[in-house]
Design a protein around this motif. Structure first.
Motif, PDB file in Angstrom:
ATOM      1  N   ALA A  96       0.659  -0.938  -0.369  1.00 26.08           N
ATOM      2  CA  ALA A  96       0.075   0.237  -0.036  1.00 26.08           C
ATOM      3  C   ALA A  96       0.772   0.911   0.137  1.00 26.08           C
ATOM      4  O   ALA A  96       1.043   2.594  -0.355  1.00 26.08           O
ATOM      5  N   ALA A  97       1.825   0.698   0.296  1.00 26.71           N
ATOM      6  CA  ALA A  97       2.910   2.776   0.711  1.00 26.71           C
ATOM      7  C   ALA A  97       3.322   2.595  -0.256  1.00 26.71           C
ATOM      8  O   ALA A  97       3.334   3.643  -0.733  1.00 26.71           O
ATOM      9  N   ARG A  98       3.600   1.825  -0.893  1.00 30.93           N
ATOM     10  CA  ARG A  98       4.095   1.347  -3.134  1.00 30.93           C
ATOM     11  C   ARG A  98       3.667   2.597  -3.386  1.00 30.93           C
ATOM     12  O   ARG A  98       3.570   3.907  -4.042  1.00 30.93           O
ATOM     13  N   CYS A  99       2.562   2.014  -3.383  1.00 30.73           N
ATOM     14  CA  CYS A  99       1.791   2.559  -4.539  1.00 30.73           C
ATOM     15  C   CYS A  99       0.828   3.887  -4.132  1.00 30.73           C
ATOM     16  O   CYS A  99       0.852   4.720  -5.147  1.00 30.73           O
ATOM     17  N   LEU A 100       0.745   4.263  -2.396  1.00 32.25           N
ATOM     18  CA  LEU A 100       0.719   5.469  -2.611  1.00 32.25           C
ATOM     19  C   LEU A 100       1.267   6.558  -2.678  1.00 32.25           C
ATOM     20  O   LEU A 100       1.428   7.382  -3.155  1.00 32.25           O
ATOM     21  N   ALA A 101       3.214   5.875  -2.741  1.00 33.10           N
ATOM     22  CA  ALA A 101       4.181   7.207  -3.469  1.00 33.10           C
ATOM     23  C   ALA A 101       3.388   7.543  -4.845  1.00 33.10           C
ATOM     24  O   ALA A 101       4.764   8.334  -4.973  1.00 33.10           O
ATOM     25  N   TRP A 102       2.710   7.074  -5.196  1.00 31.54           N
ATOM     26  CA  TRP A 102       2.993   7.053  -6.926  1.00 31.54           C
ATOM     27  C   TRP A 102       1.823   8.213  -6.704  1.00 31.54           C
ATOM     28  O   TRP A 102       0.763   8.177  -6.058  1.00 31.54           O
TER      29      TRP A 102
END
Length: 145
Positions: A96-102
């Motif tokens: 989720a954190a990786r996706c939210l970084a986009w």
């Protein structure tokens, strides 16, 4: 006698789009992941079934940089599956954190099922992570009013 009536769906796209929320989804992605804390789990890959929903920032999508390529979500999940992560909760939070970084993503929702964690039934987790300071579509509408 040619009376023109307006239908609620006849408004231009741009008028309706101010109330739109777009969610990009990948569902039922099956992966073998290096996951687990029990002695019989450590060192062996186990199946996970993931679903990811990303709520986008843009209210209307007109270009690829305003959305997320589905393959990017899959690649991020596959990359995490290669690293030993003890808990599916941690796996979900990292994804989720990786996706939210986009830049295009306002909120990430990740659900993970671990098919063989229980002898009967299915164990799983769900994580929702929102970009700090992100406005929901309702909040955006309230600001305009």
């Amino acid at each position: 006698m040619n009376e023109i009536t307006t239908h609620p769906f006849s408004a231009p796209f741009t008028e309706l789009a101010s109330q739109a929320t777009t969610t990009v989804r990948v569902r039922n992605l099956e992966l073998l992941a290096d996951i687990g804390i029990n002695p019989d789990e450590v060192g062996r890959r186990q199946p996970l079934v993931l679903s990811v929903e990303l709520e986008l920032v843009a209210e209307t999508i007109g270009a690829i940089d305003e959305t997320v390529d589905y393959r990017r979500i899959v690649a991020a999940a596959e990359e995490l599956a290669l690293v030993h992560i003890p808990l599916i909760e941690s796996f979900g939070q990292r994804l989720a954190a990786r996706c939210l970084a986009w830049n295009a993503v306002r909120e990430a929702r990740v659900s993970i099922d671990k098919p063989f964690a229980l002898t009967r039934g299915m164990a799983g987790v769900a994580i929702t992570m929102t970009r700090p300071g992100a406005l929901t579509p309702a909040t955006n509408q309230e600001r305009r009013a």
